[in-house]
Design a protein around this motif. Sequence first.
Motif, mmCIF file in Angstrom:
data_model
loop_
_atom_site.group_PDB
_atom_site.id
_atom_site.type_symbol
_atom_site.label_atom_id
_atom_site.label_comp_id
_atom_site.label_asym_id
_atom_site.label_seq_id
_atom_site.Cartn_x
_atom_site.Cartn_y
_atom_site.Cartn_z
ATOM 1 N N TYR A 1 -7.935 7.600 9.905
ATOM 2 C CA TYR A 1 -7.393 7.320 8.591
ATOM 3 C C TYR A 1 -8.508 7.081 7.587
ATOM 4 O O TYR A 1 -9.669 6.880 7.942
ATOM 5 C CB TYR A 1 -6.473 6.084 8.633
ATOM 6 N N GLU A 2 -8.136 7.103 6.327
ATOM 7 C CA GLU A 2 -9.029 6.745 5.230
ATOM 8 C C GLU A 2 -8.270 5.809 4.305
ATOM 9 O O GLU A 2 -7.056 5.942 4.140
ATOM 10 C CB GLU A 2 -9.481 7.991 4.457
ATOM 11 N N LEU A 3 -8.985 4.865 3.692
ATOM 12 C CA LEU A 3 -8.370 3.953 2.745
ATOM 13 C C LEU A 3 -9.129 4.013 1.436
ATOM 14 O O LEU A 3 -10.328 3.761 1.390
ATOM 15 C CB LEU A 3 -8.372 2.522 3.282
ATOM 16 N N ASN A 4 -8.446 4.372 0.381
ATOM 17 C CA ASN A 4 -9.022 4.392 -0.954
ATOM 18 C C ASN A 4 -8.129 3.584 -1.867
ATOM 19 O O ASN A 4 -6.968 3.935 -2.086
ATOM 20 C CB ASN A 4 -9.155 5.832 -1.478
ATOM 21 N N ASP A 5 -8.696 2.475 -2.375
ATOM 22 C CA ASP A 5 -7.919 1.538 -3.166
ATOM 23 C C ASP A 5 -6.737 1.070 -2.310
ATOM 24 O O ASP A 5 -6.937 0.505 -1.255
ATOM 25 C CB ASP A 5 -7.457 2.183 -4.475
ATOM 26 N N HIS A 6 -5.493 1.294 -2.726
ATOM 27 C CA HIS A 6 -4.324 0.878 -1.952
ATOM 28 C C HIS A 6 -3.583 2.085 -1.388
ATOM 29 O O HIS A 6 -2.377 2.027 -1.132
ATOM 30 C CB HIS A 6 -3.375 0.038 -2.824
ATOM 31 N N VAL A 7 -4.308 3.176 -1.175
ATOM 32 C CA VAL A 7 -3.719 4.383 -0.584
ATOM 33 C C VAL A 7 -4.320 4.603 0.793
ATOM 34 O O VAL A 7 -5.513 4.824 0.933
ATOM 35 C CB VAL A 7 -3.937 5.619 -1.469
ATOM 36 N N LEU A 8 -3.471 4.517 1.808
ATOM 37 C CA LEU A 8 -3.905 4.741 3.187
ATOM 38 C C LEU A 8 -3.505 6.157 3.587
ATOM 39 O O LEU A 8 -2.333 6.518 3.575
ATOM 40 C CB LEU A 8 -3.224 3.722 4.119
ATOM 41 N N THR A 9 -4.512 6.953 3.918
ATOM 42 C CA THR A 9 -4.271 8.328 4.349
ATOM 43 C C THR A 9 -4.439 8.407 5.853
ATOM 44 O O THR A 9 -5.514 8.115 6.377
ATOM 45 C CB THR A 9 -5.234 9.317 3.664
ATOM 46 N N ILE A 10 -3.381 8.799 6.537
ATOM 47 C CA ILE A 10 -3.432 8.948 7.989
ATOM 48 C C ILE A 10 -3.699 10.421 8.292
ATOM 49 O O ILE A 10 -2.956 11.303 7.830
ATOM 50 C CB ILE A 10 -2.127 8.474 8.649
ATOM 51 N N ILE A 11 -4.764 10.677 9.030
ATOM 52 C CA ILE A 11 -5.217 12.034 9.298
ATOM 53 C C ILE A 11 -4.763 12.441 10.683
ATOM 54 O O ILE A 11 -5.138 11.826 11.684
ATOM 55 C CB ILE A 11 -6.749 12.129 9.189
ATOM 56 N N GLU A 12 -3.939 13.448 10.748
ATOM 57 C CA GLU A 12 -3.419 13.903 12.044
ATOM 58 C C GLU A 12 -4.146 15.161 12.490
ATOM 59 O O GLU A 12 -4.590 15.946 11.668
ATOM 60 C CB GLU A 12 -1.913 14.167 11.936
ATOM 61 N N ILE B 1 0.844 -1.186 0.000
ATOM 62 C CA ILE B 1 0.000 0.000 0.000
ATOM 63 C C ILE B 1 0.885 1.243 0.000
ATOM 64 O O ILE B 1 2.083 1.163 0.293
ATOM 65 C CB ILE B 1 -0.938 0.052 1.229
ATOM 66 N N ARG B 2 0.287 2.358 -0.331
ATOM 67 C CA ARG B 2 0.992 3.636 -0.234
ATOM 68 C C ARG B 2 0.395 4.403 0.932
ATOM 69 O O ARG B 2 -0.839 4.520 1.036
ATOM 70 C CB ARG B 2 0.856 4.440 -1.530
ATOM 71 N N VAL B 3 1.251 4.894 1.808
ATOM 72 C CA VAL B 3 0.782 5.611 2.985
ATOM 73 C C VAL B 3 1.119 7.087 2.838
ATOM 74 O O VAL B 3 2.267 7.441 2.551
ATOM 75 C CB VAL B 3 1.417 5.060 4.277
ATOM 76 N N VAL B 4 0.105 7.934 2.985
ATOM 77 C CA VAL B 4 0.320 9.379 2.946
ATOM 78 C C VAL B 4 -0.230 9.981 4.230
ATOM 79 O O VAL B 4 -1.095 9.398 4.890
ATOM 80 C CB VAL B 4 -0.358 10.018 1.718
ATOM 81 N N PHE B 5 0.283 11.146 4.569
ATOM 82 C CA PHE B 5 -0.140 11.819 5.797
ATOM 83 C C PHE B 5 -0.844 13.124 5.449
ATOM 84 O O PHE B 5 -0.352 13.911 4.633
ATOM 85 C CB PHE B 5 1.063 12.104 6.694
#
Length: 388
Positions: free
Chosen positions: A377-388, A340-344
């Motif tokens: 966090y949110e997950l869309n397809d293989h992108v995990l967005t971590i919400i700070e 997966i790809r993780v973005v912040f």
Amino acid sequence: MGKSIALSLIRKYLSGSCTASEAATVEHWFDLMDAVPDHISGLTDEERVLMETKIFERILRNIEAESHQKPIFIPEKSSYSWKVLAVAASLFLCLSMALLWMQYSSSFSPEKSFKSSQSASILPGGNKAVLTLDDGSSLVLTDANLGKVADQYDMSVVKTAEGELSYKKRKGENPSEMVYNTITTPVGGKYSVILPDGSKVWLNAKSSLRFPTSFTGAERNVQMTGEVYFEVVKNPKQPFKVRSGGTEISVLGTHFNVMAYDDEADQKTTLLEGRIHLSSGNFSKLLKPGQQASVNPSSAIKVSDNTDLEAVMAWRNDLFIFKDMEIKEIARQLSRWYDIRVVFKGTPSKVSYTGTIAKDVALSEMLSMLQFTGLKYELNDHVLTIIE
């Protein structure tokens, strides 16, 4: 009995001197709590932390019971005092306790933080690798049948029943020059190889090892990327050398781990057994067991004593072990294992996590526990967005 309980009974329970009936009374009371109540006074700091721990364990057990999942137990060699890993069959993760309760009570919101069920379909990594032969052809080892998969001049390449690669001497043509093979693991892959000299090598996800099909020279030279653990057969007449970037590791026979991912700030070499000589640029160090050398292109080699070998070897033992680890470092490990790809979104938190997690869990199970600690966090397809 509501939310009142005698302090003396709590202390008796924490000391382990309760009767079965008294223990049941306290544990029932714990089931009604989500933190240590403010009205409980007289506890020492140590007792309060232990009490928070017990309440947290009860919460996890209750969640596990509701989801009908089987707990996993930490091996006896583990230094952790908490034995049950709960939630979705494998996960035990905690914040520094004060921060955990603060986040849990103030910001935990399942409806807001878990936006997608897609994580249920994202499975953990496994035995996956590609072998590239000397002629440039490739074999997908994941799909290969057991037994011989290729011949390399005087060597047969065999996939064993254990799912690893092995090189076995046979009668055949001796090449006029060194012949090389390369094994590569993808994101979400791992694999092990028995080299032609009998040395054993394990590759973590997103790693590679280039090696000759026969060690015939004065040295046994291999090249690697990613993370690789070596158990080298001793041969004083033929030193074993590992090259990774600008670093060279020279050994006679020893056990060591090299972590050299491009997205990590430092390359880290950890010695478990024997001796190794490490050089990078104008610097060099001789490591003893338990030491870890960190190599950064902009600085000299730094050596740390008393390294946590259990944490270093977690991946080799099919575990995630987080010890005072920030979410950015955890994210890098998750991205390599779950593909997966993780973005912040916002500045990554400096909160430290500690926990032991089996690596065979689906992403949904991992995220369920992170969600429980208050992470959004949110997950869309293989992108995990971590919400700070």
